[in-house]
Write a protein that holds these residues in place. Structure first.
Motif, PDB file in Angstrom:
ATOM      1  N   GLY A 249       0.810  -1.216   0.000  1.00 30.92           N
ATOM      2  CA  GLY A 249       0.000   0.000   0.000  1.00 30.92           C
ATOM      3  C   GLY A 249       0.840   1.262   0.000  1.00 30.92           C
ATOM      4  N   VAL A 250       1.895   1.276   0.805  1.00 30.00           N
ATOM      5  CA  VAL A 250       2.776   2.445   0.842  1.00 30.00           C
ATOM      6  C   VAL A 250       3.479   2.617  -0.499  1.00 30.00           C
ATOM      7  N   VAL A 251       4.000   1.516  -1.038  1.00 32.69           N
ATOM      8  CA  VAL A 251       4.646   1.571  -2.359  1.00 32.69           C
ATOM      9  C   VAL A 251       3.636   2.060  -3.392  1.00 32.69           C
ATOM     10  N   GLY A 252       2.421   1.568  -3.296  1.00 33.99           N
ATOM     11  CA  GLY A 252       1.376   1.982  -4.226  1.00 33.99           C
ATOM     12  C   GLY A 252       1.067   3.468  -4.150  1.00 33.99           C
ATOM     13  N   VAL A 253       0.983   3.997  -2.942  1.00 30.76           N
ATOM     14  CA  VAL A 253       0.679   5.423  -2.781  1.00 30.76           C
ATOM     15  C   VAL A 253       1.808   6.279  -3.356  1.00 30.76           C
ATOM     16  N   VAL A 254       3.047   5.912  -3.041  1.00 33.68           N
ATOM     17  CA  VAL A 254       4.191   6.666  -3.572  1.00 33.68           C
ATOM     18  C   VAL A 254       4.147   6.671  -5.097  1.00 33.68           C
ATOM     19  N   ASN A 255       3.941   5.496  -5.680  1.00 31.45           N
ATOM     20  CA  ASN A 255       3.962   5.401  -7.139  1.00 31.45           C
ATOM     21  C   ASN A 255       2.675   5.890  -7.780  1.00 31.45           C
ATOM     22  N   LEU A 256       1.609   5.981  -6.995  1.00 35.00           N
ATOM     23  CA  LEU A 256       0.385   6.635  -7.470  1.00 35.00           C
ATOM     24  C   LEU A 256       0.681   8.101  -7.768  1.00 35.00           C
ATOM     25  N   PHE A 257       1.416   8.752  -6.860  1.00 31.19           N
ATOM     26  CA  PHE A 257       1.789  10.146  -7.077  1.00 31.19           C
ATOM     27  C   PHE A 257       2.733  10.287  -8.273  1.00 31.19           C
ATOM     28  N   VAL A 258       3.649   9.336  -8.424  1.00 33.97           N
ATOM     29  CA  VAL A 258       4.546   9.354  -9.590  1.00 33.97           C
ATOM     30  C   VAL A 258       3.718   9.227 -10.864  1.00 33.97           C
TER      31      VAL A 258
ATOM     32  N   PRO B 232      -3.512  11.480 -24.135  1.00 31.46           N
ATOM     33  CA  PRO B 232      -3.725  10.865 -22.821  1.00 31.46           C
ATOM     34  C   PRO B 232      -3.195   9.434 -22.734  1.00 31.46           C
ATOM     35  N   LEU B 233      -3.318   8.651 -23.793  1.00 30.49           N
ATOM     36  CA  LEU B 233      -2.856   7.271 -23.737  1.00 30.49           C
ATOM     37  C   LEU B 233      -1.329   7.196 -23.756  1.00 30.49           C
ATOM     38  N   THR B 234      -0.683   8.023 -24.571  1.00 27.09           N
ATOM     39  CA  THR B 234       0.777   8.090 -24.593  1.00 27.09           C
ATOM     40  C   THR B 234       1.295   8.551 -23.238  1.00 27.09           C
ATOM     41  N   SER B 235       0.658   9.556 -22.678  1.00 26.26           N
ATOM     42  CA  SER B 235       1.047  10.057 -21.360  1.00 26.26           C
ATOM     43  C   SER B 235       0.917   8.968 -20.304  1.00 26.26           C
ATOM     44  N   LYS B 236      -0.144   8.173 -20.406  1.00 27.48           N
ATOM     45  CA  LYS B 236      -0.374   7.090 -19.441  1.00 27.48           C
ATOM     46  C   LYS B 236       0.695   6.009 -19.567  1.00 27.48           C
ATOM     47  N   VAL B 237       1.081   5.662 -20.774  1.00 27.74           N
ATOM     48  CA  VAL B 237       2.123   4.647 -20.974  1.00 27.74           C
ATOM     49  C   VAL B 237       3.446   5.128 -20.363  1.00 27.74           C
ATOM     50  N   ILE B 238       3.797   6.367 -20.586  1.00 27.48           N
ATOM     51  CA  ILE B 238       5.042   6.926 -20.037  1.00 27.48           C
ATOM     52  C   ILE B 238       4.991   6.941 -18.515  1.00 27.48           C
ATOM     53  N   SER B 239       3.913   7.470 -17.955  1.00 31.65           N
ATOM     54  CA  SER B 239       3.821   7.581 -16.494  1.00 31.65           C
ATOM     55  C   SER B 239       3.817   6.210 -15.825  1.00 31.65           C
ATOM     56  N   THR B 240       3.132   5.264 -16.430  1.00 33.06           N
ATOM     57  CA  THR B 240       3.077   3.922 -15.848  1.00 33.06           C
ATOM     58  C   THR B 240       4.423   3.217 -15.958  1.00 33.06           C
ATOM     59  N   SER B 241       5.142   3.422 -17.042  1.00 29.96           N
ATOM     60  CA  SER B 241       6.461   2.791 -17.191  1.00 29.96           C
ATOM     61  C   SER B 241       7.428   3.268 -16.106  1.00 29.96           C
ATOM     62  N   VAL B 242       7.426   4.541 -15.829  1.00 28.50           N
ATOM     63  CA  VAL B 242       8.305   5.085 -14.783  1.00 28.50           C
ATOM     64  C   VAL B 242       7.857   4.577 -13.412  1.00 28.50           C
ATOM     65  N   ALA B 243       6.570   4.628 -13.135  1.00 31.02           N
ATOM     66  CA  ALA B 243       6.055   4.172 -11.843  1.00 31.02           C
ATOM     67  C   ALA B 243       6.283   2.672 -11.652  1.00 31.02           C
ATOM     68  N   THR B 244       6.182   1.896 -12.728  1.00 29.10           N
ATOM     69  CA  THR B 244       6.395   0.454 -12.657  1.00 29.10           C
ATOM     70  C   THR B 244       7.830   0.124 -12.266  1.00 29.10           C
TER      71      THR B 244
END
Length: 160
Positions: free
Chosen positions: A26-35, A51-63
């Motif tokens: 949960g803590v890891v999730g919250v931190v990476n939710l903000f990322v 929006p979809l390109t932005s989502k792929v980029i943001s999720t790749s970094v957060a992952t």
């Protein structure tokens, strides 16, 4: 009395491990939710990417951030099965979770025609929520297996 205590200790142990995993996850999730949300908003509303390109980029970094945080904290007590294997599975399973989020975001933007910040961010959060349930289950099952399953898997690979 010691028999009862021993039984309670054994009964509580799996629940204690689950509580530790869930709270750290949960803590890891919250931190990476903000990322994820921060980068999504920066890429889409700041830089002007779709929006979809932005989502792929943001999720790749957060992952990538989440992998290292989960490996070394949330599931640190579980078997280590190798960086290449774990990260590959982690990234593939996050790809499935990303697809779930992209469906929600895509339906909001392209299906319903909503383009405002609130609608896209709510859709993003819903997609992240659905993906998070899938991630927790799949990480425990395949990426960071319990010690016994990892040993059986490594013995089978060695025999083959």
């Amino acid at each position: 009395m010691s028999v009862v205590r021993s039984l309670l200790d054994r009964a509580g142990s799996p629940w204690q491990v689950l509580a530790k995993e869930l709270s750290a996850f949960g803590v890891v999730g919250v931190v990476n939710l903000f990322v994820d949300i921060g980068l999504f908003n920066l890429m889409h509303f700041g830089v002007g990417l779709g929006p979809l390109t932005s989502k792929v980029i943001s999720t790749s970094v957060a992952t990538t951030s989440a992998y290292f945080m989960n490996r070394h904290w949330s599931f640190s007590h579980r078997a280590r099965t190798g960086l290449a294997r774990e990260y590959t599975l982690f990234f593939l399973l996050n790809g499935v979770a990303l697809a779930m989020g992209l469906v929600v975001l895509g339906m909001t933007r392209y299906g319903f025609g909503l383009t405002d910040k609130l609608s896209l961010n709510v859709a993003n959060l819903i997609g992240i929520g659905v993906g998070t349930m899938f991630r927790f289950w799949s990480y425990k099952r395949w990426v960071f297996p319990p010690q016994a399953e990892a040993l059986v898997g490594s013995e089978e690979r060695a025999a083959a």
